[in-house]
Design a protein around this motif. Structure first.
Motif, short mmCIF file in Angstrom:
data_model
loop_
_atom_site.label_atom_id
_atom_site.label_comp_id
_atom_site.label_asym_id
_atom_site.label_seq_id
_atom_site.Cartn_x
_atom_site.Cartn_y
_atom_site.Cartn_z
N LEU A 22 0.83 -1.18 0.11
CA LEU A 22 0.11 0.11 0.05
C LEU A 22 0.95 1.20 0.02
O LEU A 22 0.49 2.11 -0.77
CB LEU A 22 -0.98 -0.13 1.36
N LEU A 23 1.86 1.47 0.78
CA LEU A 23 2.72 2.31 0.80
C LEU A 23 3.58 2.76 -0.46
O LEU A 23 3.61 3.73 -0.90
CB LEU A 23 3.91 2.17 2.02
N VAL A 24 4.06 1.59 -1.15
CA VAL A 24 4.60 1.83 -2.35
C VAL A 24 3.77 2.25 -3.40
O VAL A 24 3.83 3.12 -4.53
CB VAL A 24 5.29 0.51 -3.12
N ALA A 25 2.47 1.83 -3.53
CA ALA A 25 1.52 2.45 -4.29
C ALA A 25 1.25 3.68 -4.24
O ALA A 25 0.79 4.35 -5.09
CB ALA A 25 0.19 1.28 -4.13
N VAL A 26 0.93 4.15 -2.75
CA VAL A 26 0.66 5.58 -2.55
C VAL A 26 1.74 6.73 -2.82
O VAL A 26 1.63 7.64 -3.43
CB VAL A 26 0.15 5.73 -1.05
N VAL A 34 -6.83 5.49 -5.95
CA VAL A 34 -6.70 4.97 -4.51
C VAL A 34 -7.83 4.07 -4.18
O VAL A 34 -7.92 3.07 -3.63
CB VAL A 34 -6.66 6.19 -3.65
N ALA A 35 -9.18 4.47 -4.70
CA ALA A 35 -10.32 3.66 -4.48
C ALA A 35 -10.15 2.11 -5.00
O ALA A 35 -10.51 1.30 -4.22
CB ALA A 35 -11.61 4.31 -5.02
N ARG A 36 -9.52 2.09 -6.08
CA ARG A 36 -9.48 0.61 -6.51
C ARG A 36 -8.31 -0.19 -5.87
O ARG A 36 -8.61 -1.42 -5.57
CB ARG A 36 -9.11 0.73 -8.27
N LEU A 37 -7.38 0.51 -5.49
CA LEU A 37 -6.15 0.07 -4.84
C LEU A 37 -6.81 -0.44 -3.14
O LEU A 37 -6.46 -1.59 -2.94
CB LEU A 37 -5.06 0.99 -4.22
N LEU A 38 -7.46 0.29 -2.71
CA LEU A 38 -8.28 -0.03 -1.49
C LEU A 38 -8.98 -1.12 -1.50
O LEU A 38 -9.22 -2.11 -0.75
CB LEU A 38 -8.67 1.22 -0.85
N HIS A 39 -9.81 -0.97 -2.47
CA HIS A 39 -10.90 -2.23 -2.89
C HIS A 39 -10.11 -3.47 -3.13
O HIS A 39 -10.43 -4.47 -2.52
CB HIS A 39 -11.66 -2.05 -4.07
N TRP A 40 -8.73 -3.53 -3.76
CA TRP A 40 -8.26 -4.61 -4.11
C TRP A 40 -7.64 -5.31 -2.66
O TRP A 40 -7.54 -6.31 -2.43
CB TRP A 40 -7.06 -4.53 -4.88
N SER A 41 -7.06 -4.49 -2.20
CA SER A 41 -6.59 -4.77 -0.67
C SER A 41 -7.58 -5.55 0.31
O SER A 41 -7.20 -6.37 1.05
CB SER A 41 -5.99 -3.60 0.04
N ASN A 42 -8.76 -4.85 0.36
CA ASN A 42 -9.80 -5.33 1.22
C ASN A 42 -10.20 -6.62 0.55
O ASN A 42 -10.34 -7.82 1.41
CB ASN A 42 -11.12 -4.22 1.26
#
Length: 66
Positions: A22-26, A34-42
């Motif tokens: 997540l940090l690397v992505a941010v 960011v919404a898609r990244l957080l959705h994927w992480s969840n």
């Protein structure tokens, strides 16, 4: 007999690799939002929680009674 794990909205806690991802992505913005990244992480953590429950259930079922 086929076993189909029950999906649930629960997720495992954040792991060090997940936080690093997540940090690397941010810090190094990807081509996704960011919404898609957080959705994927969840989704990934819920999937891991399902796999963990399935693993524990299978392991418990296959242990011989002592």
């Amino acid at each position: 007999m086929a076993y189909h794990p029950v999906r649930s909205p629960d997720a495992i806690t954040l792991t060090v690799p997940e936080i690093r991802h997540l940090l690397v992505a941010v810090l190094d913005p990807p081509a996704v939002t960011v919404a898609r990244l957080l959705h994927w992480s969840n989704w990934r953590r819920r999937h891991q929680a399902t796999a963990r429950r399935s693993h524990y259930r299978r392991r418990t079922a296959s242990d011989p009674a002592e």
